[in-house]
Design an enzyme around this catalytic site. Sequence first.
Site, PDB file in Angstrom:
ATOM      1  N   ARG A 167       0.854  -1.189   0.000  1.00 33.37           N
ATOM      2  CA  ARG A 167       0.000   0.000   0.000  1.00 33.37           C
ATOM      3  C   ARG A 167       0.887   1.236   0.000  1.00 33.37           C
ATOM      4  O   ARG A 167       1.979   1.238   0.575  1.00 33.37           O
ATOM      5  CB  ARG A 167      -0.930   0.020   1.228  1.00 33.37           C
ATOM      6  CG  ARG A 167      -2.094  -0.967   1.146  1.00 33.37           C
ATOM      7  CD  ARG A 167      -3.064  -0.574   0.046  1.00 33.37           C
ATOM      8  NE  ARG A 167      -4.209  -1.467  -0.040  1.00 33.37           N
ATOM      9  CZ  ARG A 167      -4.290  -2.504  -0.853  1.00 33.37           C
ATOM     10  NH1 ARG A 167      -3.250  -2.810  -1.634  1.00 33.37           N
ATOM     11  NH2 ARG A 167      -5.381  -3.239  -0.903  1.00 33.37           N
TER      12      ARG A 167
ATOM     13  N   ASP B 215       3.259   0.437  -7.734  1.00 28.02           N
ATOM     14  CA  ASP B 215       2.055   0.553  -8.561  1.00 28.02           C
ATOM     15  C   ASP B 215       1.029   1.468  -7.887  1.00 28.02           C
ATOM     16  O   ASP B 215      -0.174   1.325  -8.098  1.00 28.02           O
ATOM     17  CB  ASP B 215       1.455  -0.828  -8.860  1.00 28.02           C
ATOM     18  CG  ASP B 215       1.088  -1.616  -7.614  1.00 28.02           C
ATOM     19  OD1 ASP B 215       1.460  -1.185  -6.503  1.00 28.02           O
ATOM     20  OD2 ASP B 215       0.443  -2.672  -7.753  1.00 28.02           O
TER      21      ASP B 215
ATOM     22  N   GLU C 275       2.964  13.202  -6.295  1.00 28.11           N
ATOM     23  CA  GLU C 275       4.278  13.671  -5.863  1.00 28.11           C
ATOM     24  C   GLU C 275       5.411  12.756  -6.336  1.00 28.11           C
ATOM     25  O   GLU C 275       6.583  13.141  -6.306  1.00 28.11           O
ATOM     26  CB  GLU C 275       4.319  13.789  -4.328  1.00 28.11           C
ATOM     27  CG  GLU C 275       4.166  12.481  -3.562  1.00 28.11           C
ATOM     28  CD  GLU C 275       2.731  12.186  -3.197  1.00 28.11           C
ATOM     29  OE1 GLU C 275       2.518  11.445  -2.223  1.00 28.11           O
ATOM     30  OE2 GLU C 275       1.824  12.700  -3.890  1.00 28.11           O
TER      31      GLU C 275
ATOM     32  N   HIS D  54      -1.955   0.436 -11.346  1.00 26.87           N
ATOM     33  CA  HIS D  54      -2.488  -0.458 -10.312  1.00 26.87           C
ATOM     34  C   HIS D  54      -3.696  -1.195 -10.902  1.00 26.87           C
ATOM     35  O   HIS D  54      -4.835  -1.014 -10.498  1.00 26.87           O
ATOM     36  CB  HIS D  54      -2.902   0.358  -9.093  1.00 26.87           C
ATOM     37  CG  HIS D  54      -3.167  -0.468  -7.874  1.00 26.87           C
ATOM     38  ND1 HIS D  54      -2.171  -1.116  -7.180  1.00 26.87           N
ATOM     39  CD2 HIS D  54      -4.326  -0.744  -7.217  1.00 26.87           C
ATOM     40  CE1 HIS D  54      -2.695  -1.754  -6.151  1.00 26.87           C
ATOM     41  NE2 HIS D  54      -4.002  -1.550  -6.151  1.00 26.87           N
TER      42      HIS D  54
ATOM     43  N   GLY E  19      -3.778  -4.832 -11.807  1.00 26.92           N
ATOM     44  CA  GLY E  19      -3.538  -6.268 -11.927  1.00 26.92           C
ATOM     45  C   GLY E  19      -4.797  -7.061 -12.219  1.00 26.92           C
ATOM     46  O   GLY E  19      -4.749  -8.083 -12.905  1.00 26.92           O
TER      47      GLY E  19
END
Length: 220
Positions: free
Chosen positions: A47, A71, A76, A88, A90
């Site tokens: 995370r 991912d 930033e 992100h 998958g």
Amino acid sequence: MPKIEEILALADFVVILLPLTDQTRHFLTNRHFKLMKKTAFLLNFGRNQIVDNQALLTALANNEFAGYITDFPKTELQNQPKITLLPHLGGNTAEALTSSTNLALQSLLNFLASGTIQQAVNFPAVDLPFDSPQRITLYFANHQTLWNAITQTLSSYGLPINEMAGNTTKEGYSYSLINTDLSACNLQQILQLPTDLAKIPGMIRVRLLDSPANIIQTSN
């Protein structure tokens, strides 16, 4: 067991696969990055908040380690030469979508044919070999006297409970499978049984299923 500080000092690749909890939030920060090899890479697929991003950017600017791959493409972290950002997604690959579609279809067919429930969000998982001529499925709100009423109803019809599975509570509700044999019942009793079970306080849904094996034999 080695401490995290010892691992960071030795590893060429550090891979994060932790869930986000109060204990893992900003699990890696300034003091950890200073321990890493200058040639090491940090990979975060757990995370985003497990890594302190501001501390990470400072560490990379100071060449404390070689690069960061994740991912979780936060704003930033974008356009940073030592950071590789991956989508992100998958679960959105062609293979994953095909597999999940097939799994959902098979789960639905299993539920319709035999009442089994697997990997459901709102129902407890219940599976039982369909080794009897018929099966009763029961979905109900839990209360103390419900099972007494169920067994009394089945007894009044002279029905055996050959096997039973379920009765696992999830958010105050349960789902159960009962294997039985209705061969001693006449048609009127078979039609009346679900109605009588549905009248039990707390009962939400009752289904009466024939074994798929019996259906195939009948159709032949």
